[in-house]
Write an enzyme that holds these catalytic residues in place. Sequence first.
Site, PDB file in Angstrom:
ATOM      1  N   GLY A 142       0.029 -21.538  11.451  1.00  0.00           N
ATOM      2  CA  GLY A 142       1.350 -20.983  11.134  1.00  0.00           C
ATOM      3  C   GLY A 142       2.331 -21.989  10.571  1.00  0.00           C
ATOM      4  N   GLU A 187      -3.722  -9.031  17.466  1.00  0.00           N
ATOM      5  CA  GLU A 187      -3.872  -8.027  16.413  1.00  0.00           C
ATOM      6  C   GLU A 187      -4.111  -6.667  17.076  1.00  0.00           C
ATOM      7  OE1 GLU A 187      -3.862  -9.238  13.176  1.00  0.00           O
ATOM      8  OE2 GLU A 187      -3.617 -11.238  14.011  1.00  0.00           O
ATOM      9  N   ARG A 218       0.833  -1.210   0.000  1.00  0.00           N
ATOM     10  CA  ARG A 218       0.000   0.000   0.000  1.00  0.00           C
ATOM     11  C   ARG A 218       0.861   1.250   0.000  1.00  0.00           C
ATOM     12  NH1 ARG A 218      -4.009  -1.877   4.600  1.00  0.00           N
ATOM     13  NH2 ARG A 218      -1.947  -2.182   5.480  1.00  0.00           N
ATOM     14  N   GLY A 225       3.509 -15.485  13.728  1.00  0.00           N
ATOM     15  CA  GLY A 225       4.812 -14.816  13.677  1.00  0.00           C
ATOM     16  C   GLY A 225       5.383 -14.848  12.275  1.00  0.00           C
ATOM     17  N   ASP A 236     -10.923 -15.871  13.996  1.00  0.00           N
ATOM     18  CA  ASP A 236      -9.711 -16.431  13.371  1.00  0.00           C
ATOM     19  C   ASP A 236      -9.700 -17.961  13.511  1.00  0.00           C
ATOM     20  OD1 ASP A 236      -6.748 -15.961  12.451  1.00  0.00           O
ATOM     21  OD2 ASP A 236      -6.579 -17.218  14.232  1.00  0.00           O
ATOM     22  N   LYS A 278      -6.584 -17.333   5.619  1.00  0.00           N
ATOM     23  CA  LYS A 278      -7.658 -18.225   6.098  1.00  0.00           C
ATOM     24  C   LYS A 278      -9.035 -17.577   6.007  1.00  0.00           C
ATOM     25  CE  LYS A 278      -5.652 -16.148   9.826  1.00  0.00           C
ATOM     26  NZ  LYS A 278      -4.250 -16.032  10.248  1.00  0.00           N
ATOM     27  N   LYS A 327     -10.089 -21.136  10.580  1.00  0.00           N
ATOM     28  CA  LYS A 327      -9.170 -22.273  10.514  1.00  0.00           C
ATOM     29  C   LYS A 327      -9.937 -23.594  10.693  1.00  0.00           C
ATOM     30  CE  LYS A 327      -5.391 -19.394  12.189  1.00  0.00           C
ATOM     31  NZ  LYS A 327      -4.762 -18.813  13.398  1.00  0.00           N
ATOM     32  N   VAL A 362      -3.447 -22.209   8.316  1.00  0.00           N
ATOM     33  CA  VAL A 362      -3.872 -22.811   9.584  1.00  0.00           C
ATOM     34  C   VAL A 362      -2.640 -23.164  10.416  1.00  0.00           C
ATOM     35  CG1 VAL A 362      -5.136 -24.694  10.697  1.00  0.00           C
ATOM     36  CG2 VAL A 362      -5.933 -23.804   8.498  1.00  0.00           C
TER      37      VAL A 362
HETATM   38  P1  NDP Z   1       0.359  -7.394   7.624  1.00  0.00           P
HETATM   39  O1  NDP Z   1      -0.777  -6.512   7.959  1.00  0.00           O
HETATM   40  O2  NDP Z   1       1.578  -7.348   8.478  1.00  0.00           O
HETATM   41  O3  NDP Z   1       0.826  -7.122   6.123  1.00  0.00           O
HETATM   42  C1  NDP Z   1      -0.081  -6.920   5.082  1.00  0.00           C
HETATM   43  C2  NDP Z   1       0.702  -6.443   3.855  1.00  0.00           C
HETATM   44  O4  NDP Z   1      -0.216  -6.324   2.798  1.00  0.00           O
HETATM   45  C3  NDP Z   1       1.386  -5.088   4.028  1.00  0.00           C
HETATM   46  O5  NDP Z   1       2.636  -5.090   3.397  1.00  0.00           O
HETATM   47  C4  NDP Z   1       0.431  -4.131   3.317  1.00  0.00           C
HETATM   48  O6  NDP Z   1       1.088  -3.024   2.710  1.00  0.00           O
HETATM   49  C5  NDP Z   1      -0.114  -5.017   2.225  1.00  0.00           C
HETATM   50  N1  NDP Z   1      -1.459  -4.618   1.816  1.00  0.00           N
HETATM   51  C6  NDP Z   1      -2.586  -4.675   2.542  1.00  0.00           C
HETATM   52  N2  NDP Z   1      -3.625  -4.247   1.793  1.00  0.00           N
HETATM   53  C7  NDP Z   1      -3.120  -3.929   0.581  1.00  0.00           C
HETATM   54  C8  NDP Z   1      -3.699  -3.436  -0.605  1.00  0.00           C
HETATM   55  N3  NDP Z   1      -5.008  -3.159  -0.702  1.00  0.00           N
HETATM   56  N4  NDP Z   1      -2.892  -3.237  -1.671  1.00  0.00           N
HETATM   57  C9  NDP Z   1      -1.563  -3.484  -1.596  1.00  0.00           C
HETATM   58  N5  NDP Z   1      -0.967  -3.969  -0.463  1.00  0.00           N
HETATM   59  C10 NDP Z   1      -1.746  -4.177   0.595  1.00  0.00           C
HETATM   60  O7  NDP Z   1      -0.224  -8.883   7.569  1.00  0.00           O
HETATM   61  P2  NDP Z   1       0.514 -10.248   7.962  1.00  0.00           P
HETATM   62  O8  NDP Z   1       1.805 -10.327   7.253  1.00  0.00           O
HETATM   63  O9  NDP Z   1       0.480 -10.434   9.433  1.00  0.00           O
HETATM   64  O10 NDP Z   1      -0.518 -11.321   7.379  1.00  0.00           O
HETATM   65  C11 NDP Z   1      -0.554 -11.650   6.001  1.00  0.00           C
HETATM   66  C12 NDP Z   1      -1.445 -12.884   5.817  1.00  0.00           C
HETATM   67  O11 NDP Z   1      -0.874 -13.974   6.532  1.00  0.00           O
HETATM   68  C13 NDP Z   1      -2.861 -12.739   6.349  1.00  0.00           C
HETATM   69  O12 NDP Z   1      -3.747 -13.439   5.529  1.00  0.00           O
HETATM   70  C14 NDP Z   1      -2.797 -13.390   7.719  1.00  0.00           C
HETATM   71  O13 NDP Z   1      -4.038 -13.876   8.155  1.00  0.00           O
HETATM   72  C15 NDP Z   1      -1.840 -14.524   7.419  1.00  0.00           C
HETATM   73  N6  NDP Z   1      -1.146 -15.040   8.588  1.00  0.00           N
HETATM   74  C16 NDP Z   1      -0.446 -14.206   9.405  1.00  0.00           C
HETATM   75  C17 NDP Z   1       0.214 -14.697  10.496  1.00  0.00           C
HETATM   76  C18 NDP Z   1       0.993 -13.813  11.402  1.00  0.00           C
HETATM   77  O14 NDP Z   1       1.541 -14.304  12.403  1.00  0.00           O
HETATM   78  N7  NDP Z   1       1.117 -12.507  11.121  1.00  0.00           N
HETATM   79  C19 NDP Z   1       0.188 -16.132  10.821  1.00  0.00           C
HETATM   80  C20 NDP Z   1      -0.532 -16.947   9.877  1.00  0.00           C
HETATM   81  C21 NDP Z   1      -1.186 -16.400   8.799  1.00  0.00           C
HETATM   82  P3  NDP Z   1       1.887  -1.925   3.572  1.00  0.00           P
HETATM   83  O15 NDP Z   1       3.091  -2.622   4.109  1.00  0.00           O
HETATM   84  O16 NDP Z   1       2.231  -0.877   2.586  1.00  0.00           O
HETATM   85  O17 NDP Z   1       0.942  -1.477   4.640  1.00  0.00           O
HETATM   86  N1  HSE Z   2      -3.603 -13.743  15.352  1.00  0.00           N
HETATM   87  C1  HSE Z   2      -3.353 -15.104  14.988  1.00  0.00           C
HETATM   88  C2  HSE Z   2      -3.010 -15.888  16.248  1.00  0.00           C
HETATM   89  C3  HSE Z   2      -2.217 -15.150  13.971  1.00  0.00           C
HETATM   90  O1  HSE Z   2      -2.926 -15.315  17.332  1.00  0.00           O
HETATM   91  O2  HSE Z   2      -2.863 -17.111  16.180  1.00  0.00           O
HETATM   92  C4  HSE Z   2      -2.094 -16.468  13.271  1.00  0.00           C
HETATM   93  O3  HSE Z   2      -3.171 -16.744  12.457  1.00  0.00           O
END
Ligand code: NDP
Ligand code: HSE
Length: 437
Positions: free
Chosen positions: A140, A196, A52, A309, A207, A111, A211, A138
């Site tokens: 991690g 979050e 973004r 993570g 969440d 998910k 899953k 699901v």
């Molecule tokens: P973040 O919020 O940390 O990162 C999201 C990224 O997507 C950012 O780089 C953001 O850009 C970009 N983004 C969001 N919306 C847009 C858009 N409309 N156009 C372009 N770029 C966009 O998310 P996470 O990395 O934590 O999570 C990513 C996925 O992984 C999710 O589906 C989550 O459920 C899944 N997940 C996450 C885990 C975790 O521990 N974090 C564990 C397991 C699954 P910018 O950097 O510019 O803001």
């Molecule tokens: N917020 C989620 C958790 C991240 O606490 O397990 C992984 O999906």
Amino acid sequence: MKDVIATSTPLKVALLGCGVVGSQVARILITQADELRARIGRPLELVGIAVRDLAKDRPGIDRALLTTDGEELVQRADVDLVIELLGGIEPARSLILAAIGAGASVITANKALLASDGGSIYAAAAEQGVDVYYEAAVAGAIPIIRPLRESLVGDEVLAVKGIVNGTTNFILDKMHTAGESFPDVLAEAQALGYAEADPTADVEGHDAAAKAAILASLAFHSRVRLSDVDREGITGVTLADIEAAREMGCVIKLLADCSLSPDGSIAVGVHPTMVPLSHPLASIPGAYNAVFIESRYAGRLMFMGPGAGGSPTASAVLGDLVTAARNRVRGAIGPGESAYSARGITPSGEARSRYYVSLLVEDEPGVLAKVAACFAAHGVSLQAVRQDAGDGGAGDRARLGVRTHTARDADVRATLAELEQLPEVGPGITVMRVEGR
Ligand code: NDP
Ligand code: HSE
């Protein structure tokens, strides 16, 4: 000679998202390039990263790769593999469908999207002859999608039970071990970065429900959606519930429970549940996740590890990336959606569990008999009853803790409604599922 040219031609990778998980994936792609090339048989080339905010500081990431035009990126004819790590429904869904339409295989951790609309994504992929992999969606880093999708596909899965949200496990574990209240531990989880920014998806069970839908779909070869999951979060869990569980030799866990009902339908729910200390899931500490599977031939299996993570989740994403890339190199695709059994969903009132009911009653002759009669009237059989002084020793109230045998949820609800009408029963009846038969 033909092989030499083919093996040196890079497979092109587009990354959507460079946040907690995406940034780790990008770094591993760059730092482990030689290893990945050796494992795949061709190099991977990261050709663009959609974000973004182009101005954000992203250490170790080449700014020249960043773009805000995700649509243009996924529609590039030369892109072989698209990794979606944006999260949320849109624009993730449209970009994934566009990537598939352009002939790319997709890896996603999303998910929420798969649980609400996975069907259209799997169908589009099948039509195009490309892969969709989603191990990170699901639990991690824990390998659980591939075991269900491939390793156990010759077996008959009977039940899948899991602690699939790290934030809520951290909170419940801290309430149990340190006696801290829900709001205090939630603040701690946020400070440690587990929860979050808006922790509703974690603490209200959304969440974990997403899953659970994905796990149930794979386990029972049916399409199970987020809206099919009977969901309850942990915001109502009190220290009194934690103590009641402890007295019964249990801990409270937010359990995703996917099992087959006697009529063959799928019962799928997420609930705070009292888990006996003898159960393998009872000992899962802190922010860890674990998934417990019962199958007809393999028996009982347990998978445990970090469920969230950047780095652990990136490990699962990279595993999928290598698998999808290897498929490309061989000109093959992996397994698609298996939903042939098309089982129905057990209505929430028909789901069966053991229950613990706690109620404050007048400490007078005949009250216990009246309470027991309410349970009996709805066919709910009692396993154990315990009575304690209920109001700090004033002597006229008692706390009853009632444990039931396995009962229909609707029967327990009807019992509670009748108990609430008894003049001898005080307000604030609490009820919680108890794991086991
Ligand atoms: P973040 O919020 O940390 O990162 C999201 C990224 O997507 C950012 O780089 C953001 O850009 C970009 N983004 C969001 N919306 C847009 C858009 N409309 N156009 C372009 N770029 C966009 O998310 P996470 O990395 O934590 O999570 C990513 C996925 O992984 C999710 O589906 C989550 O459920 C899944 N997940 C996450 C885990 C975790 O521990 N974090 C564990 C397991 C699954 P910018 O950097 O510019 O803001
Ligand atoms: N917020 C989620 C958790 C991240 O606490 O397990 C992984 O999906």
